[in-house]
Motif scaffolding. Structure first.
Motif, PDB file in Angstrom:
ATOM      1  N   TYR A   1      31.009 -65.425  67.998  1.00 19.81           N
ATOM      2  CA  TYR A   1      31.322 -64.892  66.371  1.00 19.81           C
ATOM      3  C   TYR A   1      32.047 -65.341  66.498  1.00 19.81           C
ATOM      4  O   TYR A   1      33.039 -64.848  66.961  1.00 19.81           O
TER       5      TYR A   1
ATOM      6  N   PRO B   1      35.486 -63.990  63.482  1.00 13.37           N
ATOM      7  CA  PRO B   1      35.380 -63.494  62.115  1.00 13.37           C
ATOM      8  C   PRO B   1      36.282 -64.030  60.950  1.00 13.37           C
ATOM      9  O   PRO B   1      37.206 -65.326  61.594  1.00 13.37           O
ATOM     10  N   CYS B   2      35.488 -63.940  59.786  1.00 12.89           N
ATOM     11  CA  CYS B   2      35.866 -65.010  59.082  1.00 12.89           C
ATOM     12  C   CYS B   2      37.488 -64.642  58.761  1.00 12.89           C
ATOM     13  O   CYS B   2      37.975 -64.165  59.005  1.00 12.89           O
TER      14      CYS B   2
ATOM     15  N   CYS C   1      27.811 -52.614  60.570  1.00  7.45           N
ATOM     16  CA  CYS C   1      29.940 -52.455  60.739  1.00  7.45           C
ATOM     17  C   CYS C   1      30.852 -52.561  62.021  1.00  7.45           C
ATOM     18  O   CYS C   1      30.007 -51.529  62.681  1.00  7.45           O
TER      19      CYS C   1
ATOM     20  N   GLN D   1      34.625 -55.377  65.922  1.00  7.81           N
ATOM     21  CA  GLN D   1      34.603 -56.721  66.890  1.00  7.81           C
ATOM     22  C   GLN D   1      33.197 -57.734  66.430  1.00  7.81           C
ATOM     23  O   GLN D   1      32.173 -56.498  66.491  1.00  7.81           O
ATOM     24  N   CYS D   2      33.020 -59.323  66.603  1.00  8.74           N
ATOM     25  CA  CYS D   2      32.269 -59.921  66.024  1.00  8.74           C
ATOM     26  C   CYS D   2      31.448 -59.526  66.965  1.00  8.74           C
ATOM     27  O   CYS D   2      30.037 -60.298  67.248  1.00  8.74           O
TER      28      CYS D   2
ATOM     29  N   TYR E   1      36.180 -53.509  59.666  1.00  9.96           N
ATOM     30  CA  TYR E   1      35.125 -53.948  60.511  1.00  9.96           C
ATOM     31  C   TYR E   1      35.070 -55.588  60.394  1.00  9.96           C
ATOM     32  O   TYR E   1      34.768 -55.688  59.347  1.00  9.96           O
ATOM     33  N   PHE E   2      33.648 -55.618  60.909  1.00  7.48           N
ATOM     34  CA  PHE E   2      32.932 -56.685  60.963  1.00  7.48           C
ATOM     35  C   PHE E   2      31.485 -56.861  60.296  1.00  7.48           C
ATOM     36  O   PHE E   2      30.893 -55.578  61.790  1.00  7.48           O
ATOM     37  N   TYR E   3      30.650 -57.012  59.350  1.00  8.82           N
ATOM     38  CA  TYR E   3      29.251 -56.839  59.219  1.00  8.82           C
ATOM     39  C   TYR E   3      28.463 -57.898  59.758  1.00  8.82           C
ATOM     40  O   TYR E   3      28.333 -58.948  59.589  1.00  8.82           O
ATOM     41  N   LYS E   4      27.680 -57.391  60.439  1.00 12.38           N
ATOM     42  CA  LYS E   4      26.667 -58.296  61.574  1.00 12.38           C
ATOM     43  C   LYS E   4      25.342 -57.549  61.627  1.00 12.38           C
ATOM     44  O   LYS E   4      25.282 -56.299  61.811  1.00 12.38           O
TER      45      LYS E   4
ATOM     46  N   CYS F   1      31.214 -53.749  54.801  1.00 19.25           N
ATOM     47  CA  CYS F   1      32.337 -53.036  55.203  1.00 19.25           C
ATOM     48  C   CYS F   1      33.577 -52.764  54.878  1.00 19.25           C
ATOM     49  O   CYS F   1      33.768 -53.442  53.768  1.00 19.25           O
TER      50      CYS F   1
END
Length: 108
Positions: free
Chosen positions: A105, A107-108, A97, A100-101, A90-93, A86
């Motif tokens: 979850y 975030p890294c 994208c 929010q997680c 943005y967070f990839y799941k 992403c």
């Protein structure tokens, strides 16, 4: 002026004549490479140009390149199945994208 305009011709309003579209346009609205409205076989329409491949951050569908969702670094279809991660913020799941997680979850 021409009576009938075929797919591979356009009307030059200045000279008042029909002219051939630039190859590889199948149809066009003027004589430049950025004026295609459809492409010949084995080419894809992208921003009024005919290309061999879709540019980055776009996906192909029915011979046309469409933009990915702005959150995706790249995608493979219109439902924004994101690949390559992403954009910042943005967070990839699950190939999406998100802003929010989500619950459970971190975030890294």
């Amino acid at each position: 002026m021409c009576e009938t305009v075929t797919k591979d011709l356009y009307i030059d309003k200045k000279e008042k004549v029909c002219k051939q579209c630039v190859d590889p346009c199948r149809s066009c609205f003027d004589g430049t490479e950025q004026a295609c409205t459809s492409c010949k076989d084995n080419f894809l329409l992208s921003n009024n140009a005919c290309l061999k491949d879709c540019p980055p951050k776009t996906y192909k569908e029915s011979g046309v390149c469409f933009p990915c969702d702005k959150k995706c670094k790249n995608c493979v279809n219109r439902v924004n199945y994101c690949i390559d991660g992403c954009e910042d913020g943005y967070f990839y799941k699950d190939h999406r994208c998100l802003e929010q997680c989500g619950e459970g979850y971190t975030p890294c």
